[in-house]
Design an enzyme around this catalytic site. Sequence first.
Site, PDB file in Angstrom:
ATOM      1  N   GLU A   1     -11.457   4.526   6.786  1.00  0.00           N
ATOM      2  CA  GLU A   1      -9.972   5.041   7.346  1.00  0.00           C
ATOM      3  C   GLU A   1     -10.525   6.313   8.192  1.00  0.00           C
ATOM      4  OE1 GLU A   1      -7.134   6.735   4.565  1.00  0.00           O
ATOM      5  OE2 GLU A   1      -5.722   6.888   6.273  1.00  0.00           O
TER       6      GLU A   1
ATOM      7  N   HIS B   1       1.438   5.284  -2.139  1.00  0.00           N
ATOM      8  CA  HIS B   1       0.897   6.461  -2.886  1.00  0.00           C
ATOM      9  C   HIS B   1       2.115   6.941  -3.682  1.00  0.00           C
ATOM     10  CE1 HIS B   1      -3.119   6.689  -1.394  1.00  0.00           C
ATOM     11  NE2 HIS B   1      -2.561   6.096  -0.538  1.00  0.00           N
TER      12      HIS B   1
ATOM     13  N   ASP C   1       2.373   3.407   2.689  1.00  0.00           N
ATOM     14  CA  ASP C   1       1.312   4.233   2.656  1.00  0.00           C
ATOM     15  C   ASP C   1       2.082   5.479   1.835  1.00  0.00           C
ATOM     16  OD1 ASP C   1      -1.148   5.316   2.211  1.00  0.00           O
ATOM     17  OD2 ASP C   1      -1.696   5.524   4.075  1.00  0.00           O
TER      18      ASP C   1
ATOM     19  N   GLN D   1      -9.524   9.271  -5.502  1.00  0.00           N
ATOM     20  CA  GLN D   1      -9.352   9.917  -4.020  1.00  0.00           C
ATOM     21  C   GLN D   1     -10.534  11.052  -3.785  1.00  0.00           C
ATOM     22  OE1 GLN D   1      -6.127  10.819  -1.894  1.00  0.00           O
ATOM     23  NE2 GLN D   1      -8.153  10.857  -0.868  1.00  0.00           N
TER      24      GLN D   1
ATOM     25  N   HIS E   1       0.789  -1.342  -0.018  1.00  0.00           N
ATOM     26  CA  HIS E   1       0.028   0.009   0.128  1.00  0.00           C
ATOM     27  C   HIS E   1       0.999   1.249  -0.074  1.00  0.00           C
ATOM     28  CE1 HIS E   1      -3.879   1.863   0.900  1.00  0.00           C
ATOM     29  NE2 HIS E   1      -2.973   2.960   1.112  1.00  0.00           N
TER      30      HIS E   1
HETATM   31 FE   FE2 Z   1      -3.427   5.015   1.440  1.00  0.00          FE
END
Ligand code: FE2
Length: 424
Positions: free
Chosen positions: A212, A58, A308, A151, A56
């Site tokens: 989240e 970005h 992340d 997003q 995971h």
């Molecule tokens: Fe994320």
Amino acid sequence: MDVVIRNANLADGRRGVDIAVEHGRIAAIGPALPLAGAREIDADGDLVSAPFVDAHFHMDATLSYGLPRVNASGTLLEGIALWGELKPDLTQQALIGRALQYCDWAVARGLLAIRSHVDVCDDRLLAVEALLEVKRLVAPYLDLQLVAFPQDGVLRSPTALANLKRAIAMGVDVVGGIPHFERTMADGAESVRILCEFAAEQGLRVDMHCDESDDPHSRHIETLAYESNRLGLHGRVTGSHLTSMHSMDNYYVSKLLPLIREGGVAAIANPLINITLQGRHDSYPKRRGMTRVPEMLAAGIDVAFGHDCVMDPWYSLGSGDMLEVAQMGLHVAQMTGQDAMRACFEAVTTTPARILGLEGYGIAVGNHADLVLLDAADPVEAIRLRAARQLVMRRGAVIAESPRAHARLNLPGRPEQVNFRLNR
Ligand code: FE2
């Protein structure tokens, strides 16, 4: 043989074995192999592991810290707003440059496979084009798997669904989502259904940012597990973050975990980010916010730890070191038992490799000769020391080397100089 590594310990507990490599694959493993290598490497009783895998990340945002300004509050919502400010100014060249720099950091730390979400809510799909180019450029040394990530919400943002489908048509691998960011719980559930049906039609994997938040009533993981079961997506669906589970009612969780297991859904916790972003609105006592890792493992659910973020609108720290991620996960989940500590090492190696569906991964005969020689004797010591990656191999070629960590002490009152391998 092209290479023979002598006297290595393996993560499964085998000690002092040799590993022979030929034509980019592992040809033999065993004690004192009677084979000569064109190159011989002495592991000297250190750990040889399959490469680290980050399930995971970005990569479109990484190394953008401070652009156009820093996240003053340090919260998730300011991070999302900041990313929105940065997006119009992104250029492909800058995105590619930062991503390639991060991949260099990753390789140096033995991280050779990354699943990265890429935001599809910019109608130009600039980041998608950039990361597809990065995927092509790094393919000889790093597996980059891309997730089409809406997003701003696939229903909330008017062009997101069409953009997501365009991104998949362009070559992005996995269907993403963010149900808790849709306007209502009902919209969130509807987004999960739409995206899972699309993935089922296309024969693709699914990985959603899911729940989240610290809201115990955010239950999109339930819908995700239900849809995975309904559509027969077992083994191809992942729920990322799942932080609301930390705050859920225990009775509800006792029903939820078997449902996740039945749906064949894997989970990804992101310990560095969860421990800094969750519980931010609490007074004391403050919740940790990370999802229920040991409980999911006990229920037979695959759980990986992801990085992340590294130096982006959400997180100003990080370095591509999955041992840092494992160490934080171990502490936050209080996984200090021997088996639990080894499970934390698996959460950054074999488990995410399974989630990504990596082919030929692992230290076994016939698999790719992709491996890392760590400056540690076993997985627990590797986490404790965040051990140096002495050597990183991809398809039989050594692609990165770092020195062992040594200390030399000249201490007042001690006549002799003290030399030792740091903390060993
Ligand atoms: Fe994320």
